[in-house]
Design a protein around this motif. Structure first.
Motif, mmCIF file in Angstrom:
data_model
loop_
_atom_site.group_PDB
_atom_site.id
_atom_site.type_symbol
_atom_site.label_atom_id
_atom_site.label_comp_id
_atom_site.label_asym_id
_atom_site.label_seq_id
_atom_site.Cartn_x
_atom_site.Cartn_y
_atom_site.Cartn_z
ATOM 1 N N THR A 190 0.844 -1.195 0.000
ATOM 2 C CA THR A 190 0.000 0.000 0.000
ATOM 3 C C THR A 190 0.877 1.241 0.000
ATOM 4 O O THR A 190 0.641 2.173 -0.768
ATOM 5 C CB THR A 190 -0.933 0.012 1.230
ATOM 6 N N LYS A 236 -6.107 -4.617 0.825
ATOM 7 C CA LYS A 236 -7.308 -3.803 1.003
ATOM 8 C C LYS A 236 -7.049 -2.372 0.540
ATOM 9 O O LYS A 236 -5.908 -1.919 0.454
ATOM 10 C CB LYS A 236 -7.738 -3.776 2.482
ATOM 11 N N ASP A 237 -8.135 -1.661 0.272
ATOM 12 C CA ASP A 237 -8.041 -0.252 -0.045
ATOM 13 C C ASP A 237 -7.339 0.473 1.104
ATOM 14 O O ASP A 237 -7.464 0.081 2.268
ATOM 15 C CB ASP A 237 -9.457 0.310 -0.249
ATOM 16 N N TRP A 292 -9.515 1.175 4.079
ATOM 17 C CA TRP A 292 -10.344 0.100 4.617
ATOM 18 C C TRP A 292 -10.050 -0.138 6.097
ATOM 19 O O TRP A 292 -8.908 -0.071 6.548
ATOM 20 C CB TRP A 292 -10.069 -1.195 3.848
#
Length: 194
Positions: free
Chosen positions: A78, A180-181, A184
């Protein structure tokens, strides 16, 4: 059952690599009467904005027998800035006075119910949780801090008093969960104080 560890619960065990080349487990800190574990990272503006406040807190309380351990559980997929390699570089650059551990699997963050970076947990000698939440009320802009909840909790603990405000909401970026985003959060995660 709450997502985040609740007051009185026991610290979940862990064994994680540290930026200093060692591997650390929860039991390595058994000699300390008070243990502060906080979930942090490299890139978050709330972490960066309050790093020097945290440094001052460590310098104030470490001589009084309090151990401080930072854990980064953010997915490097991320934010590449949160990789272990960048953790090592950050510690070399800033020489922070705490251990910095890497929770690549995110299992420790999940066990503790880490919500944001930073998110602080204070444990007593028996490793029962006595405080969780924020350190200060304005971590992104230290010039606007009016309350240091972490220091109040530590002062009360060291004085043998119950912690008067044992739970606050952590203020910061949410933990970056793998796959995940970036924004999230687990469905069961919620504010600690309403």
């Amino acid at each position: 059952m709450a997502f985040t560890l609740e007051i009185g619960e026991t610290a979940p065990p862990f064994t994680l690599p540290a930026t200093d080349g060692h591997t650390c487990s929860l039991t390595d800190f058994d000699s300390f009467d008070t243990l502060v574990i906080f979930f942090t990272c490299n890139h978050c503006p709330y972490v960066i904005g309050s790093d020097e406040v945290t440094r001052a807190t460590v310098k104030k309380f470490a001589p009084r027998g309090v151990k401080f351990v930072g854990i980064n559980a953010n997915s490097e997929n991320t934010y590449e800035a949160d990789s272990f390699e960048n953790m090592v570089k950050r510690m070399e650059t800033h020489q922070f006075p705490w251990l910095y551990l890497y929770d690549k699997s995110q299992e420790v963050a999940w066990a503790y119910g880490a919500l944001r970076t930073p998110h602080f947990y204070v444990f007593d000698k028996n490793r029962r949780l006595i405080y969780t939440g924020r350190a200060v009320d304005s971590p992104r802009d230290a010039s606007k801090i009016t309350v240091n909840d972490l220091e109040r909790a530590l002062e009360e603990q060291l004085a043998g008093k119950p912690v008067s405000v044992p739970v606050t909401n952590p203020i910061g970026c949410n933990v970056k969960w793998e796959g995940k985003d970036a924004h999230w959060m687990p469905a069961e995660a919620c504010d600690l104080v309403f």
